[in-house]
Design a protein around this motif. Structure first.
Motif, PDB file in Angstrom:
ATOM      1  N   LEU A  36     -38.607 -72.130 -11.517  1.00 49.50           N
ATOM      2  CA  LEU A  36     -39.668 -71.332 -10.896  1.00 49.50           C
ATOM      3  C   LEU A  36     -39.624 -69.933 -11.499  1.00 49.50           C
ATOM      4  O   LEU A  36     -38.595 -69.255 -11.436  1.00 49.50           O
ATOM      5  N   ILE A  37     -40.717 -69.544 -12.118  1.00 48.61           N
ATOM      6  CA  ILE A  37     -40.823 -68.188 -12.660  1.00 48.61           C
ATOM      7  C   ILE A  37     -41.490 -67.348 -11.575  1.00 48.61           C
ATOM      8  O   ILE A  37     -42.620 -67.630 -11.162  1.00 48.61           O
ATOM      9  N   LEU A  38     -40.784 -66.331 -11.115  1.00 49.09           N
ATOM     10  CA  LEU A  38     -41.277 -65.556  -9.978  1.00 49.09           C
ATOM     11  C   LEU A  38     -41.597 -64.126 -10.372  1.00 49.09           C
ATOM     12  O   LEU A  38     -40.734 -63.422 -10.918  1.00 49.09           O
ATOM     13  N   GLY A  39     -42.825 -63.679 -10.080  1.00 47.05           N
ATOM     14  CA  GLY A  39     -43.151 -62.267 -10.208  1.00 47.05           C
ATOM     15  C   GLY A  39     -42.660 -61.545  -8.961  1.00 47.05           C
ATOM     16  O   GLY A  39     -42.293 -62.172  -7.964  1.00 47.05           O
ATOM     17  N   LEU A  40     -42.650 -60.233  -9.016  1.00 44.47           N
ATOM     18  CA  LEU A  40     -42.154 -59.422  -7.891  1.00 44.47           C
ATOM     19  C   LEU A  40     -43.209 -58.387  -7.518  1.00 44.47           C
ATOM     20  O   LEU A  40     -43.646 -57.606  -8.365  1.00 44.47           O
ATOM     21  N   GLY A  41     -43.613 -58.385  -6.251  1.00 40.68           N
ATOM     22  CA  GLY A  41     -44.565 -57.369  -5.802  1.00 40.68           C
ATOM     23  C   GLY A  41     -43.871 -56.018  -5.661  1.00 40.68           C
ATOM     24  O   GLY A  41     -42.662 -55.960  -5.430  1.00 40.68           O
ATOM     25  N   ASN A  72     -43.921 -54.127  -3.277  1.00 42.55           N
ATOM     26  CA  ASN A  72     -43.361 -54.003  -1.923  1.00 42.55           C
ATOM     27  C   ASN A  72     -42.319 -55.101  -1.647  1.00 42.55           C
ATOM     28  O   ASN A  72     -41.919 -55.300  -0.507  1.00 42.55           O
ATOM     29  N   GLY A  73     -41.940 -55.826  -2.685  1.00 41.26           N
ATOM     30  CA  GLY A  73     -40.901 -56.844  -2.517  1.00 41.26           C
ATOM     31  C   GLY A  73     -41.437 -58.221  -2.199  1.00 41.26           C
ATOM     32  O   GLY A  73     -40.666 -59.131  -1.905  1.00 41.26           O
ATOM     33  N   HIS A  74     -42.770 -58.396  -2.280  1.00 37.34           N
ATOM     34  CA  HIS A  74     -43.281 -59.727  -1.956  1.00 37.34           C
ATOM     35  C   HIS A  74     -42.990 -60.732  -3.065  1.00 37.34           C
ATOM     36  O   HIS A  74     -42.878 -60.386  -4.235  1.00 37.34           O
ATOM     37  N   LEU A  75     -42.890 -61.981  -2.645  1.00 35.45           N
ATOM     38  CA  LEU A  75     -42.791 -63.121  -3.574  1.00 35.45           C
ATOM     39  C   LEU A  75     -43.965 -64.018  -3.244  1.00 35.45           C
ATOM     40  O   LEU A  75     -44.145 -64.396  -2.081  1.00 35.45           O
ATOM     41  N   GLY A  76     -44.759 -64.386  -4.246  1.00 38.10           N
ATOM     42  CA  GLY A  76     -45.991 -65.112  -3.949  1.00 38.10           C
ATOM     43  C   GLY A  76     -46.833 -64.239  -3.027  1.00 38.10           C
ATOM     44  O   GLY A  76     -46.982 -63.031  -3.272  1.00 38.10           O
ATOM     45  N   PHE A  77     -47.328 -64.814  -1.936  1.00 38.14           N
ATOM     46  CA  PHE A  77     -48.041 -64.000  -0.943  1.00 38.14           C
ATOM     47  C   PHE A  77     -47.172 -63.761   0.284  1.00 38.14           C
ATOM     48  O   PHE A  77     -47.671 -63.434   1.346  1.00 38.14           O
ATOM     49  N   ASN A  78     -45.867 -63.948   0.158  1.00 36.28           N
ATOM     50  CA  ASN A  78     -44.961 -63.688   1.281  1.00 36.28           C
ATOM     51  C   ASN A  78     -44.693 -62.191   1.342  1.00 36.28           C
ATOM     52  O   ASN A  78     -43.844 -61.662   0.624  1.00 36.28           O
ATOM     53  N   GLN A  79     -45.463 -61.538   2.201  1.00 41.94           N
ATOM     54  CA  GLN A  79     -45.406 -60.081   2.310  1.00 41.94           C
ATOM     55  C   GLN A  79     -44.215 -59.671   3.176  1.00 41.94           C
ATOM     56  O   GLN A  79     -43.640 -60.499   3.896  1.00 41.94           O
ATOM     57  N   PRO A  80     -43.823 -58.377   3.126  1.00 41.41           N
ATOM     58  CA  PRO A  80     -42.767 -57.902   4.021  1.00 41.41           C
ATOM     59  C   PRO A  80     -43.079 -58.303   5.461  1.00 41.41           C
ATOM     60  O   PRO A  80     -44.223 -58.208   5.896  1.00 41.41           O
ATOM     61  N   GLY A  81     -42.066 -58.789   6.145  1.00 41.78           N
ATOM     62  CA  GLY A  81     -42.262 -59.265   7.519  1.00 41.78           C
ATOM     63  C   GLY A  81     -42.300 -60.776   7.598  1.00 41.78           C
ATOM     64  O   GLY A  81     -42.128 -61.345   8.676  1.00 41.78           O
ATOM     65  N   SER A  82     -42.502 -61.451   6.444  1.00 43.00           N
ATOM     66  CA  SER A  82     -42.509 -62.925   6.440  1.00 43.00           C
ATOM     67  C   SER A  82     -41.103 -63.420   6.808  1.00 43.00           C
ATOM     68  O   SER A  82     -40.114 -62.872   6.321  1.00 43.00           O
ATOM     69  N   ALA A  83     -41.053 -64.457   7.624  1.00 41.75           N
ATOM     70  CA  ALA A  83     -39.743 -65.024   7.981  1.00 41.75           C
ATOM     71  C   ALA A  83     -39.053 -65.527   6.717  1.00 41.75           C
ATOM     72  O   ALA A  83     -39.708 -66.126   5.847  1.00 41.75           O
ATOM     73  N   LEU A  84     -37.764 -65.304   6.629  1.00 40.20           N
ATOM     74  CA  LEU A  84     -37.043 -65.685   5.411  1.00 40.20           C
ATOM     75  C   LEU A  84     -36.951 -67.201   5.235  1.00 40.20           C
ATOM     76  O   LEU A  84     -36.637 -67.676   4.152  1.00 40.20           O
ATOM     77  N   ASN A  85     -37.243 -67.937   6.307  1.00 39.63           N
ATOM     78  CA  ASN A  85     -37.204 -69.412   6.187  1.00 39.63           C
ATOM     79  C   ASN A  85     -38.597 -70.027   6.274  1.00 39.63           C
ATOM     80  O   ASN A  85     -38.736 -71.209   6.587  1.00 39.63           O
ATOM     81  N   CYS A  86     -39.645 -69.218   5.983  1.00 40.20           N
ATOM     82  CA  CYS A  86     -41.009 -69.756   6.148  1.00 40.20           C
ATOM     83  C   CYS A  86     -41.324 -70.793   5.061  1.00 40.20           C
ATOM     84  O   CYS A  86     -40.778 -70.748   3.957  1.00 40.20           O
ATOM     85  N   THR A  87     -42.193 -71.723   5.421  1.00 46.20           N
ATOM     86  CA  THR A  87     -42.617 -72.739   4.458  1.00 46.20           C
ATOM     87  C   THR A  87     -44.060 -72.429   4.025  1.00 46.20           C
ATOM     88  O   THR A  87     -44.660 -71.455   4.495  1.00 46.20           O
ATOM     89  N   ALA A  88     -44.609 -73.265   3.148  1.00 50.81           N
ATOM     90  CA  ALA A  88     -45.914 -72.978   2.553  1.00 50.81           C
ATOM     91  C   ALA A  88     -46.988 -72.773   3.629  1.00 50.81           C
ATOM     92  O   ALA A  88     -47.022 -73.482   4.634  1.00 50.81           O
ATOM     93  N   GLY A  89     -47.863 -71.812   3.394  1.00 48.43           N
ATOM     94  CA  GLY A  89     -48.926 -71.546   4.360  1.00 48.43           C
ATOM     95  C   GLY A  89     -49.809 -70.396   3.921  1.00 48.43           C
ATOM     96  O   GLY A  89     -49.640 -69.856   2.829  1.00 48.43           O
ATOM     97  N   THR A  90     -50.749 -70.042   4.779  1.00 48.12           N
ATOM     98  CA  THR A  90     -51.659 -68.946   4.464  1.00 48.12           C
ATOM     99  C   THR A  90     -50.986 -67.612   4.793  1.00 48.12           C
ATOM    100  O   THR A  90     -50.040 -67.557   5.573  1.00 48.12           O
ATOM    101  N   ALA A  91     -51.496 -66.565   4.175  1.00 47.85           N
ATOM    102  CA  ALA A  91     -50.899 -65.244   4.366  1.00 47.85           C
ATOM    103  C   ALA A  91     -51.974 -64.188   4.157  1.00 47.85           C
ATOM    104  O   ALA A  91     -53.034 -64.477   3.590  1.00 47.85           O
ATOM    105  N   SER A  92     -51.684 -62.983   4.594  1.00 45.70           N
ATOM    106  CA  SER A  92     -52.660 -61.918   4.362  1.00 45.70           C
ATOM    107  C   SER A  92     -52.402 -61.299   2.992  1.00 45.70           C
ATOM    108  O   SER A  92     -51.333 -61.461   2.406  1.00 45.70           O
ATOM    109  N   MET A  93     -53.414 -60.598   2.528  1.00 49.14           N
ATOM    110  CA  MET A  93     -53.333 -59.980   1.205  1.00 49.14           C
ATOM    111  C   MET A  93     -53.013 -58.505   1.406  1.00 49.14           C
ATOM    112  O   MET A  93     -53.420 -57.946   2.424  1.00 49.14           O
ATOM    113  N   ASP A  94     -52.319 -57.885   0.474  1.00 50.93           N
ATOM    114  CA  ASP A  94     -52.109 -56.462   0.680  1.00 50.93           C
ATOM    115  C   ASP A  94     -53.442 -55.741   0.446  1.00 50.93           C
ATOM    116  O   ASP A  94     -54.292 -56.205  -0.311  1.00 50.93           O
TER     117      ASP A  94
END
Ligand code: GLP
Length: 249
Positions: A129-134, A136-158
């Motif tokens: 998996l090649i991962l970019g880094l936001g 603010n520390g986001h990975l994918g669309f997992n923004q700050p505040g996302s649970a560290l054990n969250c699975t695939a789903g919708t998210a808000s955009m910065d």
């Protein structure tokens, strides 16, 4: 920690591109996740160049996109689907069966996410998996505040990204825009990860990611716990960390 620091952009792009090529050559049926953005575009184009020159077998590899923008057409130039198609998928002649993406529009994103992660699992799970880094520390669309054990789903955009996409797609204010993404738990299940970050604008978050505590305030900090994550940085992104002491940590 496994940290690689490239002296310049060319070395950074080349190193990352070869991580992808090496994986395909070592395991032709591998499942490889890609991120979009300013950091990865040149890496993808370089993989195409290497493929064109060396003609290794890429007919069995599965590429998938880590995340996708929602509420726009996937043909929009800023949709991850179109970016990946343009940067790497078409250039390497990858057929539709071997290119998995989450949808930009759906009546049931939860079902689409289950199907997407199920298909990745069916093909043997994520090899690389090649991962970019936001910033603010986001990975994918997992923004700050996302649970560290969250699975695939919708998210808000910065808000900054949302404003740009709204402008570019002329999406009216009332129409929601967002993202859909692999979750942090899915990311942690990848057998191998290469986190790529370049430029001055990433230096502060790189330090937080590697030296700060593991917290949902900085989703990328979870990568400290991954057993096979390489942090590939350019010297600008590595400017605020002590690479040698982290390597021995
Ligand atoms: C966006 C994408 C991510 C990407 C990140 C970094 O949020 N959804 O997948 O990793 O930005 O982008 P850039 O490389 O442009 O800084």
């Amino acid at each position: 920690m496994n940290i690689t620091v490239a002296d310049n952009e060319k070395q950074f792009d080349t190193t990352a591109a070869w991580r992808i090529v090496d994986m395909i050559c070592a395991r032709p049926q591998s499942v490889i996740g890609l991120s979009t953005g300013r950091t990865t575009g040149n890496i993808h184009r370089l993989v195409c160049d290497i493929h064109r020159n060396l003609d290794f077998d890429a007919s069995r590899v599965t590429f998938f996109g880590l995340d996708e923008v929602t509420g726009v057409d996937r043909e929009y130039a800023g949709a991850c689907y179109t970016m990946l198609r343009t940067e790497i998928i078409d250039g390497m002649d990858i057929d539709d069966e071997h290119f998995l993406m989450l949808p930009t529009r759906s009546g049931d994103f939860a079902a689409d996410c289950r199907k997407f992660t199920g298909e990745i699992k069916r093909r043997g799970g994520i090899d690389l998996l090649i991962l970019g880094l936001g910033e603010n520390g986001h990975l994918g669309f997992n923004q700050p505040g996302s649970a560290l054990n969250c699975t695939a789903g919708t998210a808000s955009m910065d808000p900054v990204l949302e404003a740009r996409i709204r402008r570019e797609t002329a999406t009216p204010a009332g129409v929601p825009l967002g993202g859909v993404t692999l979750g942090l738990r899915d990311i942690m299940h990848a057998r191998r990860i290469v986190l790529v970050a370049k430029g001055d604008n990433k230096a502060a978050i790189v330090r937080q990611m590697l030296c700060g505590s593991i917290s949902s305030d900085v989703p990328a900090s979870i990568l400290q716990l991954h057993p096979a994550c390489e942090f590939l940085l350019d010297s600008k992104a590595a400017a605020l960390i002590d690479v040698n002491s982290l390597r021995n940590a």
